[in-house]
Design a protein around this motif. Structure first.
Motif, PDB file in Angstrom:
ATOM      1  N   THR A 166      53.766  30.534  47.227  1.00 55.29           N
ATOM      2  CA  THR A 166      52.720  31.135  46.401  1.00 55.29           C
ATOM      3  C   THR A 166      52.934  30.874  44.916  1.00 55.29           C
ATOM      4  O   THR A 166      51.959  30.789  44.158  1.00 55.29           O
ATOM      5  CB  THR A 166      52.651  32.651  46.642  1.00 55.29           C
ATOM      6  N   LYS A 167      54.171  30.730  44.485  1.00 50.12           N
ATOM      7  CA  LYS A 167      54.427  30.451  43.069  1.00 50.12           C
ATOM      8  C   LYS A 167      53.909  29.063  42.708  1.00 50.12           C
ATOM      9  O   LYS A 167      53.299  28.869  41.647  1.00 50.12           O
ATOM     10  CB  LYS A 167      55.920  30.550  42.777  1.00 50.12           C
ATOM     11  N   GLU A 168      54.143  28.090  43.573  1.00 52.77           N
ATOM     12  CA  GLU A 168      53.642  26.745  43.317  1.00 52.77           C
ATOM     13  C   GLU A 168      52.121  26.685  43.428  1.00 52.77           C
ATOM     14  O   GLU A 168      51.450  26.015  42.633  1.00 52.77           O
ATOM     15  CB  GLU A 168      54.275  25.747  44.290  1.00 52.77           C
ATOM     16  N   LEU A 169      51.555  27.384  44.410  1.00 55.45           N
ATOM     17  CA  LEU A 169      50.103  27.399  44.539  1.00 55.45           C
ATOM     18  C   LEU A 169      49.457  27.972  43.280  1.00 55.45           C
ATOM     19  O   LEU A 169      48.417  27.490  42.825  1.00 55.45           O
ATOM     20  CB  LEU A 169      49.688  28.208  45.769  1.00 55.45           C
ATOM     21  N   SER A 170      50.078  28.995  42.714  1.00 52.24           N
ATOM     22  CA  SER A 170      49.548  29.592  41.491  1.00 52.24           C
ATOM     23  C   SER A 170      49.551  28.598  40.330  1.00 52.24           C
ATOM     24  O   SER A 170      48.621  28.562  39.513  1.00 52.24           O
ATOM     25  CB  SER A 170      50.364  30.832  41.130  1.00 52.24           C
ATOM     26  N   ARG A 171      50.581  27.752  40.262  1.00 51.19           N
ATOM     27  CA  ARG A 171      50.627  26.724  39.210  1.00 51.19           C
ATOM     28  C   ARG A 171      49.448  25.770  39.340  1.00 51.19           C
ATOM     29  O   ARG A 171      48.856  25.352  38.331  1.00 51.19           O
ATOM     30  CB  ARG A 171      51.929  25.929  39.297  1.00 51.19           C
ATOM     31  N   THR A 196      49.960  38.926  45.317  1.00 50.96           N
ATOM     32  CA  THR A 196      49.575  38.599  43.947  1.00 50.96           C
ATOM     33  C   THR A 196      48.624  37.407  43.912  1.00 50.96           C
ATOM     34  O   THR A 196      47.634  37.399  43.159  1.00 50.96           O
ATOM     35  CB  THR A 196      50.819  38.304  43.092  1.00 50.96           C
ATOM     36  N   LEU A 197      48.915  36.392  44.726  1.00 49.78           N
ATOM     37  CA  LEU A 197      48.048  35.211  44.790  1.00 49.78           C
ATOM     38  C   LEU A 197      46.661  35.584  45.289  1.00 49.78           C
ATOM     39  O   LEU A 197      45.647  35.124  44.747  1.00 49.78           O
ATOM     40  CB  LEU A 197      48.673  34.161  45.702  1.00 49.78           C
ATOM     41  N   ILE A 198      46.597  36.411  46.307  1.00 48.12           N
ATOM     42  CA  ILE A 198      45.309  36.823  46.868  1.00 48.12           C
ATOM     43  C   ILE A 198      44.498  37.583  45.830  1.00 48.12           C
ATOM     44  O   ILE A 198      43.299  37.331  45.640  1.00 48.12           O
ATOM     45  CB  ILE A 198      45.525  37.668  48.141  1.00 48.12           C
ATOM     46  N   GLU A 199      45.137  38.515  45.135  1.00 48.08           N
ATOM     47  CA  GLU A 199      44.432  39.290  44.119  1.00 48.08           C
ATOM     48  C   GLU A 199      43.900  38.384  43.017  1.00 48.08           C
ATOM     49  O   GLU A 199      42.779  38.552  42.532  1.00 48.08           O
ATOM     50  CB  GLU A 199      45.361  40.356  43.532  1.00 48.08           C
ATOM     51  N   ARG A 200      44.721  37.430  42.609  1.00 44.53           N
ATOM     52  CA  ARG A 200      44.274  36.503  41.567  1.00 44.53           C
ATOM     53  C   ARG A 200      43.069  35.696  42.037  1.00 44.53           C
ATOM     54  O   ARG A 200      42.085  35.552  41.308  1.00 44.53           O
ATOM     55  CB  ARG A 200      45.405  35.564  41.172  1.00 44.53           C
ATOM     56  N   ALA A 201      43.158  35.156  43.231  1.00 48.89           N
ATOM     57  CA  ALA A 201      42.070  34.328  43.750  1.00 48.89           C
ATOM     58  C   ALA A 201      40.768  35.118  43.803  1.00 48.89           C
ATOM     59  O   ALA A 201      39.712  34.633  43.357  1.00 48.89           O
ATOM     60  CB  ALA A 201      42.433  33.794  45.131  1.00 48.89           C
ATOM     61  N   VAL A 202      40.839  36.313  44.335  1.00 53.52           N
ATOM     62  CA  VAL A 202      39.630  37.133  44.448  1.00 53.52           C
ATOM     63  C   VAL A 202      39.040  37.412  43.071  1.00 53.52           C
ATOM     64  O   VAL A 202      37.823  37.338  42.865  1.00 53.52           O
ATOM     65  CB  VAL A 202      39.953  38.449  45.192  1.00 53.52           C
ATOM     66  N   SER A 203      39.897  37.715  42.097  1.00 54.34           N
ATOM     67  CA  SER A 203      39.417  38.025  40.750  1.00 54.34           C
ATOM     68  C   SER A 203      38.755  36.825  40.086  1.00 54.34           C
ATOM     69  O   SER A 203      37.899  36.982  39.204  1.00 54.34           O
ATOM     70  CB  SER A 203      40.574  38.523  39.876  1.00 54.34           C
ATOM     71  N   GLU A 204      39.124  35.607  40.512  1.00 48.38           N
ATOM     72  CA  GLU A 204      38.569  34.388  39.919  1.00 48.38           C
ATOM     73  C   GLU A 204      37.463  33.767  40.768  1.00 48.38           C
ATOM     74  O   GLU A 204      37.004  32.658  40.478  1.00 48.38           O
ATOM     75  CB  GLU A 204      39.699  33.372  39.691  1.00 48.38           C
ATOM     76  N   GLY A 205      37.060  34.468  41.822  1.00 48.46           N
ATOM     77  CA  GLY A 205      35.987  33.959  42.667  1.00 48.46           C
ATOM     78  C   GLY A 205      36.403  32.844  43.593  1.00 48.46           C
ATOM     79  O   GLY A 205      35.557  32.081  44.077  1.00 48.46           O
ATOM     80  N   ILE A 206      37.715  32.720  43.848  1.00 47.09           N
ATOM     81  CA  ILE A 206      38.245  31.692  44.747  1.00 47.09           C
ATOM     82  C   ILE A 206      38.391  32.300  46.138  1.00 47.09           C
ATOM     83  O   ILE A 206      39.002  33.365  46.290  1.00 47.09           O
ATOM     84  CB  ILE A 206      39.604  31.178  44.250  1.00 47.09           C
ATOM     85  N   ALA A 207      37.837  31.660  47.140  1.00 47.28           N
ATOM     86  CA  ALA A 207      37.930  32.175  48.502  1.00 47.28           C
ATOM     87  C   ALA A 207      39.360  32.090  49.019  1.00 47.28           C
ATOM     88  O   ALA A 207      40.078  31.126  48.730  1.00 47.28           O
ATOM     89  CB  ALA A 207      36.997  31.391  49.422  1.00 47.28           C
ATOM     90  N   VAL A 208      39.760  33.076  49.806  1.00 49.10           N
ATOM     91  CA  VAL A 208      41.092  33.110  50.399  1.00 49.10           C
ATOM     92  C   VAL A 208      40.987  32.871  51.900  1.00 49.10           C
ATOM     93  O   VAL A 208      40.234  33.551  52.603  1.00 49.10           O
ATOM     94  CB  VAL A 208      41.787  34.463  50.150  1.00 49.10           C
TER      95      VAL A 208
END
Length: 317
Positions: A166-171, A196-208
């Motif tokens: 998840t750290k690399e995916l976030s980068r 944390t990655l899921i929350e970020r994606a949702v907040s940015e409109g990125i589907a999980v």
């Protein structure tokens, strides 16, 4: 057999404009990779499974250029052909893969072309950048830029990012342009490290999209003697948690695989959950699992049994 209405299964895939079912059929098992999964699936068996999926409430399938060196895509393509073509409401998502150490822009273009040929499809509605964490981040910019260009050129529909760490995916999400993120083995009954990655994606409109919710099999077959989670040796605390969760489910007359499935599918932040099948009957079992009601007290008990440590898969083995 009567299946539930597909209207009950359908969800928007983030902001892509695509509509998908809450469960996506996984294509990795269908490639026949006994060195990874411990057993083989023949081409005939795989095609039978895929044709069952095409006739089921599941409206998409996930595969990759690299699954079985292209065998997964070839089998899906054969099943589509034998089925008389791809149903109008069915989506095939695939991933670009490196050729050895080559993950250049040219390789990305070649990967997309290979996938189209194997699948027998002129258009790929969703293509992921696959497992970039195994390559140097700075050296991957050409691959990322090329995948975005392919979308701009109309060669593919939408761009996703798929991996584990998840750290690399976030980068990679920091680079912008990704519309879907698929994460595996990091959001399950015993691991919430993708939170944390899921929350970020949702907040940015990125589907999980959530994959490998059974941790490679241990949550699907808790009494089978498996001692690995996410392809690594599992710590004692995790194994103990699985055993306790299995007992809690059994006490309620529910199997652990059903609880693990609903844990992901019923999470409103998750657009879809990828489930692998090796037998047509598993599609019917999945439908039954989704129709099973999980009592609130069991959900609470499973949450209590979650291991304290959440990031052991992110550590260097």
């Amino acid at each position: 057999m009567t299946s539930p209405s597909t209207d009950d299964w359908l969800r928007p895939l983030g902001s892509t404009g695509l509509t998908v079912s809450a469960v996506c059929a996984g294509g990795a098992l269908l490639a026949g990779m006994p060195e990874v999964f411990g057993y083989d699936v023949t081409r005939a068996e795989a095609v039978t499974v895929i044709r069952r999926v095409l006739d089921s409430p599941l409206r998409w399938i996930d595969t990759s250029n690299g699954y079985g060196d292209g065998e997964s895509e070839l089998r899906i393509g054969q099943a589509i052909s034998e089925h008389g073509g791809l149903p109008d409401d069915f989506l095939v998502a695939t991933k670009v893969d490196a050729d050895g150490k080559d993950y250049s822009g040219a390789r990305v273009r070649a990967s997309v072309a290979e996938s189209k040929q194997r699948l027998g499809l002129d258009q790929l509605p969703l293509v992921y950048l696959h497992d970039p964490e195994f390559h140097d981040f700075d050296g991957m910019r050409d691959a990322v830029d090329t995948l975005m260009m392919l979308r701009d050129e109309g060669e593919i529909g939408h761009v996703g990012l798929a991996g584990g760490n998840t750290k690399e995916l976030s980068r990679y999400l920091d680079l912008g342009g990704f519309e879907v993120v698929l994460v595996h083995n990091r959001w399950s009954l015993v691991d919430h490290s993708a939170g944390t990655l899921i929350e970020r994606a949702v907040s940015e409109g990125i589907a999980v999209v959530n994959a490998a919710i059974y941790g490679g099999g241990i949550l699907a077959n808790p009494s089978g003697g498996l001692a690995k989670y996410g392809y690594r040796e599992a710590p004692t605390a995790l194994l103990e948690a699985v055993a306790e969760m299995d007992k809690a489910c059994s006490d309620h007359g529910i199997d652990l695989v059903t609880a693990a499935l609903q844990h992901s599918v019923n999470d409103p932040r998750i657009s879809a959950t990828v489930i692998g099948f090796s037998k047509p009957a598993r599609v019917d079992q999945l439908i039954a699992s989704l129709e099973t009601e999980i009592p609130a007290d069991l959900r609470d008990r499973l949450a209590e049994l979650m291991p304290d440590k959440q990031y052991w898969l992110e550590e260097t083995p």
